[in-house]
Design a protein around this motif. Sequence first.
Motif, mmCIF file in Angstrom:
data_model
loop_
_atom_site.group_PDB
_atom_site.id
_atom_site.type_symbol
_atom_site.label_atom_id
_atom_site.label_comp_id
_atom_site.label_asym_id
_atom_site.label_seq_id
_atom_site.Cartn_x
_atom_site.Cartn_y
_atom_site.Cartn_z
ATOM 1 N N LEU A 90 1.459 -6.297 -5.848
ATOM 2 C CA LEU A 90 1.221 -7.401 -5.046
ATOM 3 C C LEU A 90 0.302 -8.430 -5.925
ATOM 4 N N GLU A 91 -0.406 -7.988 -7.042
ATOM 5 C CA GLU A 91 -1.480 -8.891 -7.839
ATOM 6 C C GLU A 91 -2.579 -9.101 -6.742
ATOM 7 N N MET A 92 -2.855 -8.337 -6.081
ATOM 8 C CA MET A 92 -4.102 -8.465 -5.198
ATOM 9 C C MET A 92 -5.259 -7.693 -5.756
ATOM 10 N N SER A 93 -6.671 -7.739 -5.257
ATOM 11 C CA SER A 93 -7.586 -7.157 -5.532
ATOM 12 C C SER A 93 -7.409 -5.822 -4.531
ATOM 13 N N LYS A 94 -8.008 -4.710 -4.951
ATOM 14 C CA LYS A 94 -8.358 -3.509 -4.296
ATOM 15 C C LYS A 94 -8.843 -3.537 -2.926
ATOM 16 N N SER A 95 -9.986 -4.611 -3.027
ATOM 17 C CA SER A 95 -11.092 -4.740 -1.939
ATOM 18 C C SER A 95 -10.161 -5.573 -1.016
ATOM 19 N N GLY A 96 -9.451 -6.628 -1.207
ATOM 20 C CA GLY A 96 -8.405 -7.234 -0.406
ATOM 21 C C GLY A 96 -7.648 -6.489 0.428
ATOM 22 N N LEU A 97 -6.930 -5.420 -0.087
ATOM 23 C CA LEU A 97 -6.096 -4.486 0.509
ATOM 24 C C LEU A 97 -6.955 -3.699 1.322
ATOM 25 N N PHE A 98 -7.855 -3.227 0.800
ATOM 26 C CA PHE A 98 -8.757 -2.498 1.875
ATOM 27 C C PHE A 98 -9.265 -3.134 2.970
ATOM 28 N N ALA A 99 -9.300 -4.444 2.909
ATOM 29 C CA ALA A 99 -9.831 -5.405 4.169
ATOM 30 C C ALA A 99 -8.723 -5.087 5.354
ATOM 31 N N HIS A 100 -7.271 -4.653 4.813
ATOM 32 C CA HIS A 100 -6.274 -4.727 5.975
ATOM 33 C C HIS A 100 -6.141 -3.263 6.266
ATOM 34 N N PHE A 101 -6.188 -2.545 5.275
ATOM 35 C CA PHE A 101 -5.807 -0.993 5.635
ATOM 36 C C PHE A 101 -7.182 -0.024 4.916
ATOM 37 N N GLY A 102 -7.677 0.553 5.778
ATOM 38 C CA GLY A 102 -9.120 1.158 5.141
ATOM 39 C C GLY A 102 -8.639 2.330 4.335
ATOM 40 N N SER A 103 -7.480 2.816 4.369
ATOM 41 C CA SER A 103 -7.312 4.160 3.713
ATOM 42 C C SER A 103 -5.788 4.335 3.224
ATOM 43 N N LYS A 104 -5.463 5.130 2.577
ATOM 44 C CA LYS A 104 -4.091 5.413 1.963
ATOM 45 C C LYS A 104 -3.219 6.018 3.254
ATOM 46 N N GLU A 105 -3.878 6.659 4.184
ATOM 47 C CA GLU A 105 -3.245 7.291 5.102
ATOM 48 C C GLU A 105 -2.909 5.962 6.210
ATOM 49 N N GLU A 106 -3.920 5.129 6.434
ATOM 50 C CA GLU A 106 -3.810 3.973 7.327
ATOM 51 C C GLU A 106 -2.646 2.973 6.908
ATOM 52 N N LEU A 107 -2.666 2.885 5.672
ATOM 53 C CA LEU A 107 -1.426 2.182 5.029
ATOM 54 C C LEU A 107 -0.110 2.793 4.955
ATOM 55 N N GLN A 108 -0.026 4.149 4.727
ATOM 56 C CA GLN A 108 1.272 4.941 5.130
ATOM 57 C C GLN A 108 1.765 4.745 6.629
ATOM 58 N N ILE A 109 0.737 4.986 7.511
ATOM 59 C CA ILE A 109 1.126 4.885 8.715
ATOM 60 C C ILE A 109 1.550 3.535 9.287
ATOM 61 N N ALA A 110 0.833 2.522 8.943
ATOM 62 C CA ALA A 110 1.277 1.171 9.164
ATOM 63 C C ALA A 110 2.668 0.724 8.632
ATOM 64 N N THR A 111 2.984 1.565 7.494
ATOM 65 C CA THR A 111 4.363 1.106 6.518
ATOM 66 C C THR A 111 5.339 1.697 7.555
ATOM 67 N N ILE A 112 5.094 3.071 7.965
ATOM 68 C CA ILE A 112 6.209 3.826 8.785
ATOM 69 C C ILE A 112 6.633 2.841 10.159
ATOM 70 N N GLY A 113 5.478 2.362 10.625
ATOM 71 C CA GLY A 113 5.594 1.439 11.807
ATOM 72 C C GLY A 113 6.559 0.159 11.484
ATOM 73 N N ALA A 114 6.362 -0.236 10.241
ATOM 74 C CA ALA A 114 6.919 -1.635 9.958
ATOM 75 C C ALA A 114 8.480 -1.249 9.607
ATOM 76 N N ALA A 115 8.808 -0.050 8.956
ATOM 77 C CA ALA A 115 9.821 0.387 8.794
ATOM 78 C C ALA A 115 10.668 0.689 10.331
ATOM 79 N N GLU A 116 9.832 0.981 11.140
ATOM 80 C CA GLU A 116 10.626 1.244 12.445
ATOM 81 C C GLU A 116 11.019 0.008 13.201
ATOM 82 N N THR A 117 9.987 -1.093 12.890
ATOM 83 C CA THR A 117 10.569 -2.402 13.317
ATOM 84 C C THR A 117 11.705 -2.968 12.676
ATOM 85 N N LEU A 118 11.939 -2.725 11.407
ATOM 86 C CA LEU A 118 13.158 -3.396 10.802
ATOM 87 C C LEU A 118 14.340 -2.399 11.091
#
Lengths: 217, 217
Positions: A45-73
């Motif tokens: 995404l050409e973003m900073s890691k800290s920018g991403l961390f502001a949205h998702f605090g961990s790899k696990e959080e990111l994975q779980i949010a991604t599954i939720g987004a896939a469910e919406t789709l």
Amino acid sequence: MGTAQTGSRLLQGEATRSRILKAAMDLASRHGLDSLTIGELAKELEMSKSGLFAHFGSKEELQIATIGAAETLFGFAILKPAESHLPGLGRLRAYLENYLKYLDDRVFPGGCFFSAAAAEYDDRPGRVRDRIALSMRKWRDLLEEQARIAKTNDELLPDVDPLQLVFELKAFTHEANFSRRLLDDEDVQGRARRGICDRLLNAASDRGRAALIHKLS
Amino acid sequence: MGTAQTGSRLLQGEATRSRILKAAMDLASRHGLDSLTIGELAKELEMSKSGLFAHFGSKEELQIATIGAAETLFGFAILKPAESHLPGLGRLRAYLENYLKYLDDRVFPGGCFFSAAAAEYDDRPGRVRDRIALSMRKWRDLLEEQARIAKTNDELLPDVDPLQLVFELKAFTHEANFSRRLLDDEDVQGRARRGICDRLLNAASDRGRAALIHKLS
């Protein structure tokens, strides 16, 4: 800070979050959910890691949010369009048809997001596995609900077990996803459609056939 | 060096290779084929990395040899015992039954080795993917061969397409593997058995039923 300004910031945050999750779904679909690290995604995404961390605090959080987004789709591609069909056999068939269309349309570049995630995480106890299992159960339950309604409405022959029916129909859709991906066999979508059509006609009462016929004819 | 000594060294090398491949199959079955690195495996076996390299020159070689070893095990568990059944519907059913037994017996701790490997590698072009695809095609071809023999021997009703039949039967076995792993639904083996039994009886001519009946009764 004024309310308008707060609102605009919130919207901007939402937009960024959506953009992150879209890239995350693509990455996970191509390389697996485990490949989804904050670092990889920041690069993509050409973003900073800290920018991403502001949205998702961990790899696990990111994975779980991604599954939720896939469910919406999945909901937009498969569930929503089926709601125009009456509950029972008609809607059951629409769900299955829409699932095959979702494979045809390559909604996810790597085939069915959930089947891939399930195969990847079935052996790894934890929150990610639980979240995937929840998605898979929801999908199964939706199919079973329609089969039960069909049973109650006498759309199925008396000896048909609605749960057995769903097991078999769902098997055809998964086999299509699986065989097309690995065996490079484009014809499997046709086989899945034929299997579903034959099995539904075989299980349906006269009333059930009437519910199916405007689509099957 | 005398011949006896050379022979004994060769045997010892074979034994070590077998031991390595057994550990490799276990590791791959639990954590995925990609987790199969020379380093991980050396740790598991308490061997030196250089000792392992003498047997397998690269991670890819090791992965491919592991798939070959898993295929041999699959042959012993599923193919060999079916050979006592006459070619045609009887042997087709034996293959499918043995596959479900192979899941019940947990021949691999992580469910079907090939389904897991296929889901993991379907998106990664290369020699490993090609080797897995070859295994999956061999299995499909064996099933299709028996269905074709059944057709030639008039064991199937005239309107039954043997390839469609195999697609549907194979779907039930994969669904069992898949749903049991993730949905913790032990009953799926029973559903797969019932689906296979019903579908075979449905497709069989009188002659075909006779070929099945000593098992199905």
